[in-house]
Design an enzyme around this catalytic site. Structure first.
Site, PDB file in Angstrom:
ATOM      1  CE  LYS A   1      -5.986  -0.894   6.967  1.00 25.27           C
ATOM      2  NZ  LYS A   1      -5.025  -1.822   6.618  1.00 25.27           N
TER       3      LYS A   1
ATOM      4  CG  HIS B   1      -3.503 -10.778   4.563  1.00 26.89           C
ATOM      5  ND1 HIS B   1      -3.100  -9.566   4.585  1.00 26.89           N
ATOM      6  CD2 HIS B   1      -4.050 -10.961   5.973  1.00 26.89           C
ATOM      7  CE1 HIS B   1      -3.514  -9.019   5.728  1.00 26.89           C
ATOM      8  NE2 HIS B   1      -3.955  -9.631   6.541  1.00 26.89           N
TER       9      HIS B   1
ATOM     10  CD  GLU C   1      -2.454  -4.621   7.421  1.00 23.97           C
ATOM     11  OE1 GLU C   1      -2.972  -3.630   7.880  1.00 23.97           O
ATOM     12  OE2 GLU C   1      -3.035  -5.152   6.507  1.00 23.97           O
TER      13      GLU C   1
ATOM     14  CG  ASP D   1       0.489  14.638  13.003  1.00 22.89           C
ATOM     15  OD1 ASP D   1       0.077  13.724  12.970  1.00 22.89           O
ATOM     16  OD2 ASP D   1       0.121  15.752  13.356  1.00 22.89           O
TER      17      ASP D   1
HETATM   18  C1  MEV Z   1      -5.224  -4.608   4.075  1.00 25.99           C
HETATM   19  O1  MEV Z   1      -4.749  -3.770   5.081  1.00 25.99           O
HETATM   20  C2  MEV Z   1      -5.514  -3.850   3.008  1.00 25.99           C
HETATM   21  C3  MEV Z   1      -6.164  -4.134   1.731  1.00 25.99           C
HETATM   22  O2  MEV Z   1      -7.650  -4.365   2.190  1.00 25.99           O
HETATM   23  C4  MEV Z   1      -6.298  -3.032   0.719  1.00 25.99           C
HETATM   24  C5  MEV Z   1      -7.112  -3.242  -0.397  1.00 25.99           C
HETATM   25  O3  MEV Z   1      -8.149  -3.693  -0.379  1.00 25.99           O
HETATM   26  O4  MEV Z   1      -7.073  -2.779  -1.529  1.00 25.99           O
HETATM   27  C6  MEV Z   1      -5.629  -5.240   0.935  1.00 25.99           C
END
Ligand code: MEV
Length: 424
Positions: A265, A378, A85, A281
């Site tokens: 996530k 991003h 990513e 792992d």
């Molecule tokens: C993207 O991989 C992760 C985010 O969506 C985490 C978040 O929203 O806190 C930017």
């Protein structure tokens, strides 16, 4: 429709590739050439990869990067990360730098206990079962002696075996709940071998063993990582306001599972990247982390933040079962190198480093989300992926990156720039 194939694992690698190509590839030559390009034919390294799993036909690469400038417990670290990513490593590096001038990260391993279970069915009187267990307990521990010898020398071993009555949840269901210390190894094989030896010793005509397996839920193998600074150093403009907003973002994740899953996530972006880079792992770690996030009965944030006496603090508590010996850690050449980059950490130190990587990702995400929004940074990092999708050449990439400097990057904006360039 491809036919069912038998004896596939016995075929040579070329035969496997040819079978695949014949049955699935539209462009046979290009498919085979992609597989070959990612494989390292006839090298020792390839042989190692071939032997990790069955039916290896190539390798699946993802980028391997480092994020420097992390200060953890006053010691500098460069953290290796394996991740595809775009923005994760950039975010880690930025956050590392930010906190390096504000005291760095402070960490602490809270506990290191791991769990395995022998699940069994028993239809008789519980009192008799309890009596049998108490009489047998020592023998059950003894049954693992040959397996635990080395682990005991390294300071680990089997800690305890408990008999648990689970019949209120499932008829006739009981369990031996076994706890372990596994020193610097993750210990999955060690735990499973002990459990199978215990089950073998424990079974009887009345006790029907269903299965013996470690648990990837390790709430007592817990680490904490934290950063803190005076609120006035949190942000250049209006720091108090933005620190409060940051805290609100966590409060929202604590009451709204849809948000909490995305929030966590983002944390796992950092955690998994280091777990993978060190040959650990990541599926086990992810399963355990998400279960821990739901320990109260609803799924919540793994991080917390507060302002107290003018000090902003932000922390994570997360269960992490990882190792620095055993498994792939010393076998995969890049995993081995990662441990060298991390200056040969113990499993406990690795838990601390990984927790920091997770906290750093969450800090980057929440700071962006509550200020400029996530897409600015991003898409800036994603720009190269868009350029590659549009098959821009090196020269076109250079010009477009320059033209889009300081502007909001979208797929359309890049496509338009490319079109303009090609038609001018
Ligand atoms: C993207 O991989 C992760 C985010 O969506 C985490 C978040 O929203 O806190 C930017």
């Amino acid at each position: 429709m491809p036919k069912i194939v038998s004896g596939f694992s016995k075929l040579t690698k070329d035969e496997k590739i040819n079978w695949l190509a014949k049955n699935y590839f539209t462009d046979i030559d290009s498919g085979i050439s992609t597989l070959k390009q990612y494989g390292n034919q006839n090298t020792k390294l390839q042989q190692l990869h071939d032997e990790f799993i069955e039916n290896t036909i190539s390798n699946f690469y993802i980028p391997y990067a480092v994020a420097p400038n992390f200060i953890i417990n006053n010691k500098p670290y460069t953290i290796p990360m394996a991740i595809e990513e775009s923005s994760v490593v950039a975010a880690a590096s930025l956050v590392a730098k930010f906190w390096s001038t504000r005291g760095g990260f402070k960490t602490k391993v809270l506990s290191t206990k791991k769990v395995g279970q022998v699940h069994f069915m028993y239809k008789g009187d519980f009192k008799n079962l309890e009596k049998y267990f108490n009489k047998e307990k020592e023998n059950l521990i003894k049954a693992t002696d040959s397996i635990t010898t080395n682990m005991r020398k390294r300071g680990g071993g089997l800690l305890d075996i408990e008999l648990l009555d689970k019949t209120t949840k499932l008829d006739n269901y009981y369990q031996l709940h076994v706890t372990f210390e596994t020193a610097d190894s993750m210990g999955a094989n060690f735990i499973n071998s002990c459990l199978e030896a215990i089950a073998e010793e424990f079974k009887s005509d009345e006790i029907e063993i269903v299965m013996s397996i470690l648990s990837n839920y390790v709430p007592e193998c817990l680490v904490r990582a934290e950063v803190s600074c005076e609120v006035k150093y949190f942000f250049d403009e209006n720091p108090e306001f933005y620190a409060q907003k940051f805290i609100q973002a966590i409060e929202i994740a604590n009451v709204e599972p849809y948000r909490a899953v995305t929030h966590n996530k983002g944390i796992m972006n950092g955690i998994d990247a280091v777990v993978l880079a060190t040959g650990n792992d990541f599926r086990a770690v992810a399963a355990g982390a998400h279960a821990y996030a739901a320990k109260s009965g609803s799924y919540k944030s793994l991080t917390n933040a507060k302002i107290e006496n003018g000090i902003f603090s932000f922390w994570i508590e997360i269960p992490l079962s990882v190792g620095t010996v055993g498994g792939l850690t010393k076998l995969h050449p890049l995993a081995k190198l990662s441990l060298e980059i991390l200056q040969y950490p113990s499993a406990k130190e690795l838990m601390e480093i990984i927790a920091v990587a997770g906290l750093a990702q969450n800090f980057a995400a929440l700071k962006a989300l509550t200020t400029s929004g996530i897409q600015k940074g991003h898409m800036k990092m994603h720009l190269m992926n868009v350029l590659n999708q549009l098959e821009a050449n090196l020269h076109e990439k250079e010009i477009i990156i320059k033209n889009l400097e300081g502007k909001i990057v979208t797929h359309n904006a890049v496509a338009e720039e490319l079109h303009k360039l090609r038609t001018s």
